[in-house]
Design a protein around this motif. Sequence first.
Motif, PDB file in Angstrom:
ATOM      1  N   ARG A 493      30.648  48.735  41.653  1.00 48.75           N
ATOM      2  CA  ARG A 493      32.012  49.111  42.109  1.00 48.75           C
ATOM      3  C   ARG A 493      32.851  47.807  42.167  1.00 48.75           C
ATOM      4  NH1 ARG A 493      30.182  53.065  46.725  1.00 48.75           N
ATOM      5  NH2 ARG A 493      28.298  51.493  46.786  1.00 48.75           N
ATOM      6  N   ASP A 494      31.935  46.327  42.928  1.00 52.31           N
ATOM      7  CA  ASP A 494      32.725  45.706  43.406  1.00 52.31           C
ATOM      8  C   ASP A 494      32.652  44.114  42.126  1.00 52.31           C
ATOM      9  OD1 ASP A 494      32.521  45.571  45.560  1.00 52.31           O
ATOM     10  OD2 ASP A 494      30.294  44.940  45.381  1.00 52.31           O
ATOM     11  N   THR A 495      32.436  45.315  40.446  1.00 53.16           N
ATOM     12  CA  THR A 495      32.457  44.518  39.730  1.00 53.16           C
ATOM     13  C   THR A 495      33.763  43.978  39.461  1.00 53.16           C
ATOM     14  OG1 THR A 495      30.865  46.091  38.556  1.00 53.16           O
ATOM     15  CG2 THR A 495      31.743  44.407  37.055  1.00 53.16           C
ATOM     16  N   ARG A 496      35.155  44.887  40.067  1.00 55.79           N
ATOM     17  CA  ARG A 496      36.242  44.635  38.991  1.00 55.79           C
ATOM     18  C   ARG A 496      36.724  43.464  39.454  1.00 55.79           C
ATOM     19  NH1 ARG A 496      41.357  45.015  36.941  1.00 55.79           N
ATOM     20  NH2 ARG A 496      42.849  45.611  38.497  1.00 55.79           N
ATOM     21  N   PRO A 497      36.720  43.076  41.141  1.00 59.78           N
ATOM     22  CA  PRO A 497      36.793  42.228  42.522  1.00 59.78           C
ATOM     23  C   PRO A 497      36.649  41.469  41.798  1.00 59.78           C
ATOM     24  CG  PRO A 497      36.452  44.600  43.771  1.00 59.78           C
ATOM     25  CD  PRO A 497      36.499  44.517  41.803  1.00 59.78           C
ATOM     26  N   ILE A 498      34.998  40.951  41.544  1.00 54.49           N
ATOM     27  CA  ILE A 498      34.182  39.637  40.702  1.00 54.49           C
ATOM     28  C   ILE A 498      35.355  39.083  39.982  1.00 54.49           C
ATOM     29  CG2 ILE A 498      32.166  38.600  40.227  1.00 54.49           C
ATOM     30  CD1 ILE A 498      30.816  40.526  42.292  1.00 54.49           C
ATOM     31  N   LEU A 499      35.395  40.242  38.974  1.00 57.15           N
ATOM     32  CA  LEU A 499      36.197  39.559  37.609  1.00 57.15           C
ATOM     33  C   LEU A 499      37.259  38.982  37.646  1.00 57.15           C
ATOM     34  CD1 LEU A 499      34.389  41.466  34.885  1.00 57.15           C
ATOM     35  CD2 LEU A 499      34.009  39.573  36.083  1.00 57.15           C
ATOM     36  N   CYS A 500      38.182  40.013  38.756  1.00 57.85           N
ATOM     37  CA  CYS A 500      39.215  39.253  38.873  1.00 57.85           C
ATOM     38  C   CYS A 500      39.833  38.088  39.963  1.00 57.85           C
ATOM     39  CB  CYS A 500      40.335  40.370  40.011  1.00 57.85           C
ATOM     40  SG  CYS A 500      40.866  41.610  39.057  1.00 57.85           S
ATOM     41  N   ASP A 501      38.634  37.735  40.173  1.00 53.09           N
ATOM     42  CA  ASP A 501      38.472  36.670  41.171  1.00 53.09           C
ATOM     43  C   ASP A 501      38.032  35.500  40.278  1.00 53.09           C
ATOM     44  OD1 ASP A 501      38.345  34.411  43.478  1.00 53.09           O
ATOM     45  OD2 ASP A 501      36.761  34.653  43.374  1.00 53.09           O
ATOM     46  N   TRP A 502      36.833  35.640  39.294  1.00 50.79           N
ATOM     47  CA  TRP A 502      36.592  34.634  38.418  1.00 50.79           C
ATOM     48  C   TRP A 502      37.775  34.235  37.529  1.00 50.79           C
ATOM     49  CZ3 TRP A 502      36.088  36.217  33.039  1.00 50.79           C
ATOM     50  CH2 TRP A 502      36.063  35.883  32.313  1.00 50.79           C
ATOM     51  N   VAL A 503      38.479  35.286  36.520  1.00 53.32           N
ATOM     52  CA  VAL A 503      39.377  35.147  35.781  1.00 53.32           C
ATOM     53  C   VAL A 503      40.120  33.933  36.170  1.00 53.32           C
ATOM     54  CG1 VAL A 503      41.244  37.157  36.028  1.00 53.32           C
ATOM     55  CG2 VAL A 503      40.711  35.981  34.296  1.00 53.32           C
ATOM     56  N   GLU A 504      41.038  33.844  37.296  1.00 56.28           N
ATOM     57  CA  GLU A 504      41.920  32.311  37.700  1.00 56.28           C
ATOM     58  C   GLU A 504      41.222  31.785  37.378  1.00 56.28           C
ATOM     59  OE1 GLU A 504      44.955  31.542  41.531  1.00 56.28           O
ATOM     60  OE2 GLU A 504      43.186  33.034  41.782  1.00 56.28           O
ATOM     61  N   GLN A 505      39.755  31.766  37.948  1.00 57.76           N
ATOM     62  CA  GLN A 505      39.376  29.927  38.190  1.00 57.76           C
ATOM     63  C   GLN A 505      39.318  29.862  36.480  1.00 57.76           C
ATOM     64  OE1 GLN A 505      38.688  27.639  39.360  1.00 57.76           O
ATOM     65  NE2 GLN A 505      36.886  26.356  38.816  1.00 57.76           N
ATOM     66  N   ALA A 506      38.512  30.531  35.741  1.00 56.13           N
ATOM     67  CA  ALA A 506      38.538  30.533  34.082  1.00 56.13           C
ATOM     68  C   ALA A 506      39.106  29.801  33.194  1.00 56.13           C
ATOM     69  CB  ALA A 506      38.076  31.329  33.810  1.00 56.13           C
ATOM     70  N   TYR A 507      40.622  30.348  33.554  1.00 56.04           N
ATOM     71  CA  TYR A 507      42.218  29.816  32.946  1.00 56.04           C
ATOM     72  C   TYR A 507      42.770  28.156  33.765  1.00 56.04           C
ATOM     73  CZ  TYR A 507      44.355  33.753  30.175  1.00 56.04           C
ATOM     74  OH  TYR A 507      44.048  34.113  29.470  1.00 56.04           O
ATOM     75  N   ALA A 508      42.376  28.130  34.464  1.00 55.52           N
ATOM     76  CA  ALA A 508      41.973  26.867  35.216  1.00 55.52           C
ATOM     77  C   ALA A 508      41.007  25.838  34.522  1.00 55.52           C
ATOM     78  CB  ALA A 508      41.737  26.413  36.954  1.00 55.52           C
ATOM     79  N   VAL A 509      40.251  26.451  34.452  1.00 56.22           N
ATOM     80  CA  VAL A 509      38.950  25.731  33.692  1.00 56.22           C
ATOM     81  C   VAL A 509      39.376  25.415  32.416  1.00 56.22           C
ATOM     82  CG1 VAL A 509      36.742  24.975  32.733  1.00 56.22           C
ATOM     83  CG2 VAL A 509      36.781  26.048  35.428  1.00 56.22           C
ATOM     84  N   GLU A 510      39.879  25.945  31.549  1.00 53.43           N
ATOM     85  CA  GLU A 510      39.772  26.252  29.909  1.00 53.43           C
ATOM     86  C   GLU A 510      41.015  25.128  29.763  1.00 53.43           C
ATOM     87  OE1 GLU A 510      39.538  26.965  25.772  1.00 53.43           O
ATOM     88  OE2 GLU A 510      38.223  27.514  27.603  1.00 53.43           O
ATOM     89  N   ARG A 511      42.499  24.937  31.095  1.00 58.01           N
ATOM     90  CA  ARG A 511      43.275  24.940  30.606  1.00 58.01           C
ATOM     91  C   ARG A 511      42.684  22.907  30.171  1.00 58.01           C
ATOM     92  NH1 ARG A 511      45.266  25.298  35.662  1.00 58.01           N
ATOM     93  NH2 ARG A 511      46.329  27.696  35.133  1.00 58.01           N
ATOM     94  N   HIS A 512      42.231  22.361  30.824  1.00 56.45           N
ATOM     95  CA  HIS A 512      41.558  21.190  29.730  1.00 56.45           C
ATOM     96  C   HIS A 512      41.279  21.084  29.205  1.00 56.45           C
ATOM     97  CE1 HIS A 512      42.210  19.870  34.811  1.00 56.45           C
ATOM     98  NE2 HIS A 512      41.413  20.750  35.285  1.00 56.45           N
ATOM     99  N   GLN A 513      40.645  22.398  28.680  1.00 55.72           N
ATOM    100  CA  GLN A 513      39.964  21.386  26.945  1.00 55.72           C
ATOM    101  C   GLN A 513      41.349  22.675  26.086  1.00 55.72           C
ATOM    102  OE1 GLN A 513      35.514  23.167  26.968  1.00 55.72           O
ATOM    103  NE2 GLN A 513      36.730  25.146  27.767  1.00 55.72           N
ATOM    104  N   LEU A 514      42.646  22.305  25.996  1.00 54.65           N
ATOM    105  CA  LEU A 514      42.851  23.503  25.081  1.00 54.65           C
ATOM    106  C   LEU A 514      43.225  22.553  23.683  1.00 54.65           C
ATOM    107  CD1 LEU A 514      46.185  24.448  27.267  1.00 54.65           C
ATOM    108  CD2 LEU A 514      43.881  25.815  26.456  1.00 54.65           C
ATOM    109  N   GLY A 515      43.624  22.956  22.155  1.00 51.88           N
ATOM    110  CA  GLY A 515      43.517  22.055  21.629  1.00 51.88           C
ATOM    111  C   GLY A 515      42.471  22.759  20.599  1.00 51.88           C
TER     112      GLY A 515
END
Length: 523
Positions: A493-515
């Motif tokens: 039941r905690d899967t969605r809250p965990i993933l919603c927290d993860w996705v913001e950090q994932a986008y921050a990380v990916e921002r450094h490897q565009l192209g």
Amino acid sequence: MTQSNETWLPEVEEIRRREQLAYGMGGPENIERQHAGGKLTVRERIAKLADPGSFAEVGALAGKAEYDEQGNLVSFRPANFVAGMARIGGRRVVIGGDDFTVRGGAADAAIAGKQVYAERMARELKVPIIRLVDGTGGGGSVRTQGTQGHTYIPANPGWDTVIANLSEVPVVAAALGSVAGLGAARVVTSHFSIMVKGTSQVFVAGPPVVEAGMGETVTKEELGGWEIHWRNGVVDNLAESEEEAFEQIRRFLSYLPQNAWEQPARAEPNDDPQRRDEWLIGAIPKNRRRPYRVRQIIASVFDRESFFEIGAGWGQSVVTGFARLDGYPVGVVANDPYHYGGGLTAQGSEKLARFVDLCDTFHLPCVNLVDQPGFVIGTWGEKAATIRKGALALAAVFQAKVPWVTVILRRVYGVAGAGHANTAGLNLRYAWPSADWGSLPLEGGIEAAYKRDLAAAEDPDALRAELMAKLGAVRSPLRTAHAFGVEHLIDPRDTRPILCDWVEQAYAVERHQLGPRLRGHRP
């Protein structure tokens, strides 16, 4: 400022007159034939796909014009390819479409140049391109060769740009009629392809050529209809009508950035990131042989009604598509236990590799919901070259640079299971209490590991039960967690809250490897 009596108004009016001739396409009779076949004309298609009034055509006057001795226009046949800039959902795109009302969509002197120009527009302006394919789109028919008085060595004009676009901008293709030869190649050389049920077919060569060359008499539908290509992966999705195809195209693009140098845009969140659906605690049956509906789990974990499935008709043991987490677009991979128990087939491997490449190319973080019993085995699996295609899937996963998170729902077994993520990297994993893993499932692994013991036993069934009890005691995910073999055991039941927290950090990380990715996208 005074205006001269001599103006360019007559010339402007002549431009408008000739544009009207071009808008007439192949004439009323051919337009009526197009409609009678259940198909829209290319201009009607563009009008339905693009935002109202946004299409700005390029090369409308291209075509074959004939003049009399005084230089007056006698006749004009427009090129059978219409292209230009437009907007879809407010975003700039290039749209190019075949006009089947002019010579059945076959090539003439102008079509190749317009097609190439459209591809170059998309690449240099760094915007998506949508191909509306309805014809061959090749270098011309045998009739054309007779008119020219010579033949030619085949070449695909602008194909270098077509291939380059796969690594740089979203490419969408819709098969909207009988599509053959280079037209078929244009459909599949894309990130997302779609055909319309009943009115579109895709083939390397049409029925007359097949009959002459192979002695096989078939209809267009038997040769390249939707029941063939939706199930073999030639096209990704199927639509009941052209209008539905356009809606799927708009939705597909809504998850992607304009190009590989940008990130996908976050939509306005419309779902609670802390939502915990109670039913998930019992979503996985305790009986390991019982299947479950993985799409229902996807619907609960991701933003409501955000899942857009891609490739549902083929490689069905693997589910792929886009969804959103708190508004952020992500790629979704899952296993469907209703098909081969979720095991990785040759088709499923190709589908997985292609989808991971797509997500990696356009910087969509990936969520993998795993229930992987391993490669599908047996003579059927060997004849399908499962291990070679499975190795391709593993290569795609290990080469991907995009942020990746794994949620283990149930099984993770064997070489296929080892491809649940790049296990040499951070390998962010969350496991449900239903998780079950190892080199082989106990049910089959005992037969292999204790073959001689079972053969020599007075009561093989009793020994088998004893071994199952003994080895089953150590298959608990809690024991793996003690050894730090899995990083997180969580309440489903905690899967969605965990993933919603993860996705913001994932986008921050990916921002450094565009192209663009160095390896390029594989069609």
